[in-house]
Write a protein that holds these residues in place. Sequence first.
Motif, short mmCIF file in Angstrom:
data_model
loop_
_atom_site.label_atom_id
_atom_site.label_comp_id
_atom_site.label_asym_id
_atom_site.label_seq_id
_atom_site.Cartn_x
_atom_site.Cartn_y
_atom_site.Cartn_z
N LEU A 217 47.98 14.27 -50.32
CA LEU A 217 49.30 13.99 -50.90
C LEU A 217 49.30 14.22 -52.40
N SER A 218 48.17 13.86 -53.03
CA SER A 218 48.08 14.07 -54.47
C SER A 218 48.12 15.56 -54.80
N GLU A 219 47.33 16.33 -54.01
CA GLU A 219 47.33 17.78 -54.24
C GLU A 219 48.70 18.37 -53.93
N ALA A 220 49.34 17.86 -52.86
CA ALA A 220 50.67 18.36 -52.51
C ALA A 220 51.68 18.05 -53.61
N TYR A 221 51.52 16.84 -54.20
CA TYR A 221 52.43 16.47 -55.28
C TYR A 221 52.27 17.42 -56.47
N ASP A 222 50.97 17.68 -56.82
CA ASP A 222 50.73 18.61 -57.94
C ASP A 222 51.28 19.98 -57.62
N LYS A 223 51.11 20.39 -56.36
CA LYS A 223 51.60 21.71 -55.96
C LYS A 223 53.12 21.77 -56.02
N LYS A 225 55.01 19.89 -57.83
CA LYS A 225 55.41 19.83 -59.24
C LYS A 225 55.31 21.22 -59.87
N LEU A 226 54.20 21.93 -59.52
CA LEU A 226 54.04 23.29 -60.03
C LEU A 226 55.10 24.22 -59.46
N GLU A 227 55.42 24.04 -58.16
CA GLU A 227 56.43 24.88 -57.52
C GLU A 227 57.80 24.64 -58.15
N VAL A 228 58.09 23.37 -58.50
CA VAL A 228 59.37 23.07 -59.13
C VAL A 228 59.47 23.80 -60.47
N THR A 229 58.35 23.75 -61.21
CA THR A 229 58.35 24.46 -62.49
C THR A 229 58.54 25.96 -62.28
N GLU A 230 57.78 26.49 -61.28
CA GLU A 230 57.92 27.93 -61.00
C GLU A 230 59.30 28.25 -60.48
#
Length: 877
Positions: A217-223, A225-230
């Motif tokens: 879940l932590s990795e998914a959250y980071d991903k 978050k990165l996808e939102v930025t992208e």
Amino acid sequence: MEKGAFPNHSNNIEHLQRRVSRLRRLATKYKRAEIIQNALLEISNIATQAISLDAFYKGVHSHLQSLIHADNFFIASFDNQTGTISLPFFADEKDPHPSELYPDEEISSLLERGITGYVLKTGEPLFCNERRFNELVEEGKIDGLGSPCLQWLGVPIKHNNHVSGVLVVQSYSDDIIYGELELELMGFICHHISGVMERLRHNEELEIAIIERTKELSEAYDKVKLEVTERVKAEKLQKSLFQIADLSASDVTQAEFYPQIHQVISQLLPADNCFIALVHKPSQTLSFPFYVSQMNAEAPKPRALKDGLTEYILKHQQPLLLNQQDIKRMITAGEIYGSNPDLNHTQTMKQWIGIPLFIHGEIAGGLTIYSLTDKNSFATKDLELLTFVSQHIANAIERKLAAEQLKRSYEQLEDKVEKRTKAIAEINDNLQRQIMQRKKIEAQLVYDAKHDNLTGLPNRSFFMERLSQAIKHVRRHQNEQFSLLFIDLDGFKQINDTLGHLEGDRFLIETSTRLKMCIRDNDTLARLGGDEFVILLDSIHQHRDAEDVCERILQAIAEPYTLAQQQVISGASIGVAYSSVNTSDNSESVLRNADTAMYQAKSKGKGCYVVFDQKTEYSFNQRIALEQDFLHALERNEIIVELTPIVTFDQSHILAYEPVSYWHHPSEGKIDNHQLKALAEQTQSMMMLDDYIFKYIDQHYQALANGLGDNIHFHIPLSSQHIKHKYGLRSLKNTIKRSRICATKLWVFFHEKSFVQDSTNHIGAFESLTEMGVNIGINGYGTGYSSLSSLSFLPIKALKLDADVSQHLLNEKQLQLAKAYQLIAQTLGFDMYAEGINTSEQKQSLSKLGYSQGQGNVFSIVNIVLTDHNDVKEAVS
């Protein structure tokens, strides 16, 4: 003291002693039960308090030692899902952990082969001493692993009737002995701890799963978050691309187009200093349609391609991100501004990005942005972003240039359209004329497909359609009727053979003209093929109407024809069939009835007509029956073969024998050779008749050789059906190979007319048969009109003059023609024979023309008859 008092006192003492002993045993048992109960309570407390399986296993071991000797103790766990065995707890005085004792083996496989695996498989407790251990090893049920022990006690741990592990204690000393009490205690403990082990194992697995899930879940959250930025960047980029696409499709002028492109670029990255350069390939020049700079410099004028930074990216066709040091290094290396230092205005630049622009895969220009201060710095991702956007900018520029070119082309197109419209109008006029011509041609093709090419009359296809319509009409209107006349011309074959095909065609054309004069306009005259004509007399009132037409036709055909400057007399045989209301009648059956009646007219002597009736049908059925009898006669070997001699005209020498067949029919009498061949042609069995004759001669060959000599030659006429197909020729060659007759004494003759109709197959067959040593000849010569050139290269050795020519030497032209045939044979080195010589006059005429050998009734030599007794006898020919 009374008598007997002491014995009673002694008994009481023994009784009390026994009770004391029993009370002591009970006290010991209760004490041990209390210890066991306390141990189990402690184990239950451990299960409640333990946070891990390791802590639980240590607690179980600790309290188990208070009950039995358990210094050597281990727990084996079995995973039902994976089928693997592990040792979560291990304590031993002598041996280290099995993974250390056997480092090269997998622990699960190791335990499965040992005594622990044996208990897991059986699911039963095992109390094993040294002797029992050795027995299990010898029986192959276990492998002897580890140090030998004196006693080994293993109890399976079960959960829901499934073995989930084994609890094991073992002894290496004689002082430590296990018994039934220890076995019962171990089983009791196993029963209580199995559920606890499953619960703790489940808790551990759950904790591991929670940790893994938390990590995921932590990795998914980071991903995310990165996808939102992208995604934000992508939406911003997508918006820019849409703006570029809108610009390319808009009507803005070029002066407005490039500034708006610059605004789009500025939304993505700093572009205060930017210009676009385009290459004009024909003149090899560089123009700058857009230029903006913080130094307020003017846009460069169009110039020739040189060695500036822009030319560098155009040459290498790769995007570049350069800083001041990179630019100086390239200048020092002479890569840029070597020939044209006046172009160098890069001293104030901090960073420079150049992107080549491609249109349709070819370099078309470049997009450049640069910075003058450290405030705006570019990175590799900015280069990649601008490279991506540049593709869409190039497409937009291409569309804009194409739109301007299209506008100019449209103006030019209007002039061309006007000129082309006039040209198309002329082409349309020509096309209309071509369409009309094509329709005429199609109509002519339809007409040709349904009409005879020679006479122009309707052909079989057209006539059958017309006949079907007439039959349908009569069925709807039963008071009306029609008649069908089937006409076959007499003597047409002789006209063709003697006067030639050209005169034969003229004869058919003249006949069609005469037939038209004998019928009404609403009647239908058609030519089926050859010399066969049909007439549909539509809407007749009585049968006499058709008979009157037949008489007019017979009279018209009987009038002399002028062909080849001479008078020719012909005739006709007519079959008549009338319509009926029988629903089974169709076009084919009515035509067949008329054909049957026509054959009946021929059999009556020609020059007449016959109306189809039951008697005619009976005659037709008789002919069919005769054909069937003929086929049966072939199967039953009822055909008789005679040998007709071929001789010199002075009868001094017999040259060869030709087989002639006949048949004695039970009711029709003798069927001669000519009739037999006609039957064979009608039944498509010429090959069967030829094979019959050939095998008949071969069967009697030894008797013939004995009676006539070994040097006897045979002339065998064969149907061309043998060589029309490969299988027929192969069968003929096999027959010759199996024959007793020597190939060099065998002469096979093929009819000239068949050769002319299919010369290709004949030539191939001639060559194949000649290779076997067989002599090849042409009979019926003078009827097929084969060319001299074809005779000159054929491997033939003999010609036989047709009997019709031999028997019709009536005028000078016919004599000259027969003489020409003899001269052809003499010139080409062929043997020449005459067939059908029946009178002395014919023999004398042919002798004067140079003929010296032949066959016929005029010669007094009798025929040879072959019998079923393998002997021969003479017969009057």
